[in-house]
Design an enzyme around this catalytic site. Structure first.
Site, PDB file in Angstrom:
ATOM      1  N   SER A   1       0.826  -1.214   0.000  1.00 45.03           N
ATOM      2  CA  SER A   1       0.000   0.000   0.000  1.00 45.03           C
ATOM      3  C   SER A   1       0.856   1.258   0.000  1.00 45.03           C
ATOM      4  O   SER A   1       1.664   1.493   0.909  1.00 45.03           O
ATOM      5  CB  SER A   1      -0.927  -0.042   1.233  1.00 45.03           C
TER       6      SER A   1
HETATM    7  N1  LIG Z   1      -6.749   8.400   1.598  1.00 43.62           N
HETATM    8  C1  LIG Z   1      -6.302   7.214   2.288  1.00 43.62           C
HETATM    9  C2  LIG Z   1      -6.373   6.019   1.337  1.00 43.62           C
HETATM   10  C3  LIG Z   1      -6.217   4.701   2.047  1.00 43.62           C
HETATM   11  C4  LIG Z   1      -6.523   3.530   1.128  1.00 43.62           C
HETATM   12  O1  LIG Z   1      -7.404   3.599   0.263  1.00 43.62           O
HETATM   13  N2  LIG Z   1      -5.772   2.419   1.358  1.00 43.62           N
HETATM   14  C5  LIG Z   1      -5.996   1.218   0.586  1.00 43.62           C
HETATM   15  C6  LIG Z   1      -4.674   0.460   0.403  1.00 43.62           C
HETATM   16  S1  LIG Z   1      -3.556   1.371  -0.607  1.00 43.62           S
HETATM   17  C7  LIG Z   1      -6.907   0.271   1.345  1.00 43.62           C
HETATM   18  O2  LIG Z   1      -6.763   0.109   2.536  1.00 43.62           O
HETATM   19  N3  LIG Z   1      -7.842  -0.374   0.642  1.00 43.62           N
HETATM   20  C8  LIG Z   1      -8.686  -1.374   1.208  1.00 43.62           C
HETATM   21  C9  LIG Z   1     -10.141  -1.104   0.993  1.00 43.62           C
HETATM   22  O3  LIG Z   1     -10.502  -0.015   0.498  1.00 43.62           O
HETATM   23  O4  LIG Z   1     -10.919  -2.001   1.307  1.00 43.62           O
HETATM   24  C10 LIG Z   1      -4.882   7.446   2.809  1.00 43.62           C
HETATM   25  O5  LIG Z   1      -4.153   8.238   2.187  1.00 43.62           O
HETATM   26  O6  LIG Z   1      -4.536   6.911   3.854  1.00 43.62           O
END
Ligand SMILES: N[C@@H](CCC(=O)N[C@@H](CS)C(=O)NCC(=O)O)C(=O)O
Length: 222
Positions: free
Chosen positions: A12
């Site tokens: 991530s």
């Molecule tokens: N705007 C957030 C984005 C976080 C995000 O979307 N992380 C992704 C991984 S890169 C995630 O956890 N996705 C899992 C999901 O949406 O179920 C940040 O910058 O922390």
């Protein structure tokens, strides 16, 4: 100093932005690996920590933050020995913020997630328009970097950490041509030279690339 716990996974990009910041500040923390592929981010226990079900999340002495941009700016304000990574000067700070918002909205959300979300849902066909959007990001970044060594000016800031993590992930889908984008190539090299870069961004980036290979790559639809 309170106890810091980082919930993250190497693949991530926003998790890696936080890792870069923690390493740059030399702040001790506990790393809690959260496997997104097996849904560890959707368990009731994790949703109680972060209702968005996303990584990264950071707990500092029980106070929880759930967005990488909020986390990295907080960490510098609280634990920085100086303000160089997130200047207190209002205009300098606003310039850092504008690149953090650019990363959050255009680069990560509109460009990266647009490609990556379907791939995670086992649809590995990417339209040409989505790849074109990556090149638009490269064009913009190249022009920002014409004037300065770092995105928000002459010094390294958390905006570089946020952007390098996502931009290097985009390289998986649109390789960077250093001849066409020399300023980006120099900026990447400058960041790669940081003593903590390989551990904080390089390792997780490789995990993401390995994942793309594991699922058999992707096809671009013209
Ligand atoms: N705007 C957030 C984005 C976080 C995000 O979307 N992380 C992704 C991984 S890169 C995630 O956890 N996705 C899992 C999901 O949406 O179920 C940040 O910058 O922390």
């Amino acid at each position: 100093m309170g106890k810091i716990v980082l919930y993250a996974i190497g693949g991530s990009a926003p998790s890696r932005a936080v890792l870069l910041t923690l390493k740059a500040l030399n702040v001790p923390f506990e790393y809690k690996f959260l496997n997104l592929l097996t849904g560890e981010n959707r368990t009731p226990a994790y949703l109680a920590i972060n209702p968005h079900g996303t990584v990264p999340a950071l707990s500092d002495d029980g106070e929880i933050l759930t967005d990488s941009h909020a986390i990295i700016t907080y960490l510098v304000d609280k634990y920085g020995t100086d303000d160089s990574l997130y200047p207190k000067d209002l205009i300098k700070r606003a310039k850092v913020n504008q690149f953090l918002f650019y990363e959050a909205t255009v680069v990560f959300d509109r460009t990266f997630l647009n490609i990556s979300r379907p791939i995670f849902n086992k649809n590995n066909v990417i339209t040409h328009a989505k790849i074109e959007a990556i090149y638009q990001v490269y064009e913009r970044l190249e022009s920002f970097l014409k004037e300065h060594a770092y995105v928000a000016g002459d010094q390294l800031t958390v905006a570089d950490f946020s952007l390098i993590a996502t931009i290097t992930t985009l390289f998986n889908f649109a390789q960077l041509d250093g001849g066409k984008y020399p300023k980006i190539a120099e900026w990447v090299k400058r960041l790669e030279e940081l003593p903590y870069y390989a551990e904080a961004n390089g390792e997780g980036l490789k995990q993401y690339s390995d994942f793309i290979k594991l699922i058999g790559g992707f096809k671009v639809l013209r």
